[in-house]
Write a protein that holds these residues in place. Structure first.
Motif, PDB file in Angstrom:
ATOM      1  N   UNK A  90      10.058  22.522  44.685  1.00 56.59           N
ATOM      2  CA  UNK A  90       9.707  22.941  43.325  1.00 56.59           C
ATOM      3  C   UNK A  90      10.756  22.521  42.306  1.00 56.59           C
ATOM      4  N   UNK A  91      12.009  22.437  42.723  1.00 55.87           N
ATOM      5  CA  UNK A  91      13.041  21.959  41.801  1.00 55.87           C
ATOM      6  C   UNK A  91      12.839  20.477  41.501  1.00 55.87           C
ATOM      7  N   UNK A  92      12.484  19.704  42.512  1.00 54.52           N
ATOM      8  CA  UNK A  92      12.236  18.280  42.286  1.00 54.52           C
ATOM      9  C   UNK A  92      11.004  18.066  41.412  1.00 54.52           C
ATOM     10  N   UNK A  93       9.979  18.911  41.599  1.00 57.19           N
ATOM     11  CA  UNK A  93       8.762  18.796  40.793  1.00 57.19           C
ATOM     12  C   UNK A  93       9.022  19.206  39.346  1.00 57.19           C
ATOM     13  N   UNK A  94       9.929  20.169  39.151  1.00 58.11           N
ATOM     14  CA  UNK A  94      10.202  20.678  37.816  1.00 58.11           C
ATOM     15  C   UNK A  94       9.668  22.071  37.585  1.00 58.11           C
ATOM     16  N   UNK A  95       9.174  22.725  38.638  1.00 59.13           N
ATOM     17  CA  UNK A  95       8.666  24.087  38.513  1.00 59.13           C
ATOM     18  C   UNK A  95       9.792  25.113  38.494  1.00 59.13           C
ATOM     19  N   UNK A  96      10.959  24.728  38.990  1.00 58.24           N
ATOM     20  CA  UNK A  96      12.159  25.551  38.896  1.00 58.24           C
ATOM     21  C   UNK A  96      13.195  24.788  38.078  1.00 58.24           C
ATOM     22  N   UNK A  97      13.998  25.486  37.291  1.00 57.57           N
ATOM     23  CA  UNK A  97      14.965  24.785  36.428  1.00 57.57           C
ATOM     24  C   UNK A  97      16.054  24.088  37.231  1.00 57.57           C
ATOM     25  N   UNK A 122      20.704  17.973  38.962  1.00 55.78           N
ATOM     26  CA  UNK A 122      20.926  17.458  40.312  1.00 55.78           C
ATOM     27  C   UNK A 122      19.812  16.543  40.795  1.00 55.78           C
ATOM     28  N   UNK A 123      18.638  16.594  40.147  1.00 53.37           N
ATOM     29  CA  UNK A 123      17.502  15.786  40.590  1.00 53.37           C
ATOM     30  C   UNK A 123      17.696  14.344  40.140  1.00 53.37           C
ATOM     31  N   UNK A 147       4.727  11.547  46.155  1.00 55.14           N
ATOM     32  CA  UNK A 147       3.731  12.554  46.530  1.00 55.14           C
ATOM     33  C   UNK A 147       4.438  13.717  47.212  1.00 55.14           C
ATOM     34  N   UNK A 148       4.384  14.891  46.609  1.00 54.15           N
ATOM     35  CA  UNK A 148       5.068  16.076  47.118  1.00 54.15           C
ATOM     36  C   UNK A 148       4.042  17.141  47.465  1.00 54.15           C
ATOM     37  N   UNK A 149       4.107  17.653  48.700  1.00 49.21           N
ATOM     38  CA  UNK A 149       3.107  18.601  49.185  1.00 49.21           C
ATOM     39  C   UNK A 149       3.795  19.805  49.812  1.00 49.21           C
ATOM     40  N   UNK A 150       3.384  20.998  49.386  1.00 49.79           N
ATOM     41  CA  UNK A 150       3.983  22.238  49.875  1.00 49.79           C
ATOM     42  C   UNK A 150       3.065  22.870  50.923  1.00 49.79           C
TER      43      UNK A 150
END
Length: 240
Positions: free
Chosen positions: A45-52, A57-58, A154-157
């Motif tokens: 989620x940090x890499x996606x941008x959902x967490x600050x 660091x990204x 492509x990021x999948x949780x």
């Protein structure tokens, strides 16, 4: 390329992830693996941008326009499947980032969505309400939306949660094919054995990066114990 350098994420005084450095290259199929509460989804989620990302660091590779290149599939249970849209509508949402909110999809967009639905095997269900789908069908719709976005990253949780074994194999083959086309595919999972069979890059996480490399490099008794043992979690609590 997508990655983080020395990423630490806290929720109040709780350290969810400590000093994580890892990269995911295009053409690779990566699995982020660890127990519940280990920081897997936090990293994603940090890499996606959902967490600050307070530390900046990204990292994105050259030629990638930050998060516009990302196509993200959240955990299935976090979505409202009672929302009144069809399979076609849900897949078309993958084009929103390309179109903007005030533009209507054109023929190119419709063709892209058609191809995505066919590739994931749900084109024949395109007029069905998403609430009437099985767990496996819902996951295919989410993958269709991801493909329709045409992202390079492509990021999948946890995409295999609630999906039967036969469908899991089909979806893993689809994701493997995306990596073979040159995309970076990054998946959060609990299933180490499945990841070892399909992925070429494993990242073991337990509040920090335990191991990062090929399945042959990562899959050792010492790394598995450090990742999944409760004693290691206790050690991390003591450090925090």
């Amino acid at each position: 390329m997508l990655g983080v350098e020395h990423l630490t994420v806290k929720y109040g005084n709780h350290v969810a992830l400590m000093d994580a450095t890892v990269r995911f290259d295009e053409g690779s199929f990566s699995a982020i693996i660890g127990p519940n509460g280990a920081g897997k989804s936090t990293l994603l989620k940090t890499m996606v941008g959902l967490l600050p990302d307070h530390q900046n660091a990204v990292r994105f590779g050259e030629g990638h326009h930050a998060r516009k290149c990302i196509a993200y599939v959240p955990q299935q249970q976090t979505l409202d499947w009672g929302f009144p849209v069809t399979v076609w509508d849900a897949a078309m949402m993958g084009r929103t980032g390309r179109l903007g909110w005030l533009k209507w999809p054109g023929k190119k967009d419709r063709d892209i969505v058609t191809d995505a639905l066919k590739e994931t095997g749900v084109y024949e269900l395109r007029h069905r309400h998403i609430g009437a789908l099985s767990g496996g069908q819902r996951q295919r719709v989410l993958l269709s939306r991801m493909l329709a976005r045409q992202g390079h990253l492509l990021l999948l949780d946890e995409p295999m949660t609630g999906v039967d074994a036969a469908t899991q194999e089909q979806l893993m083959a689809l994701l493997r094919a995306q990596a073979d086309k040159g995309r970076a595919v990054v998946m959060v999972t609990h299933d180490l054995e499945q990841a070892r069979r399909w992925c070429d890059h494993l990242v073991l996480v337990n509040r920090r990066i335990i191991a990062d490399g090929t399945p042959q490099q990562v899959y050792t008794p010492q790394n598995i114990e450090a990742t999944f043992s409760s004693s290691f979690l206790g050690h991390m609590h003591a450090e925090a």
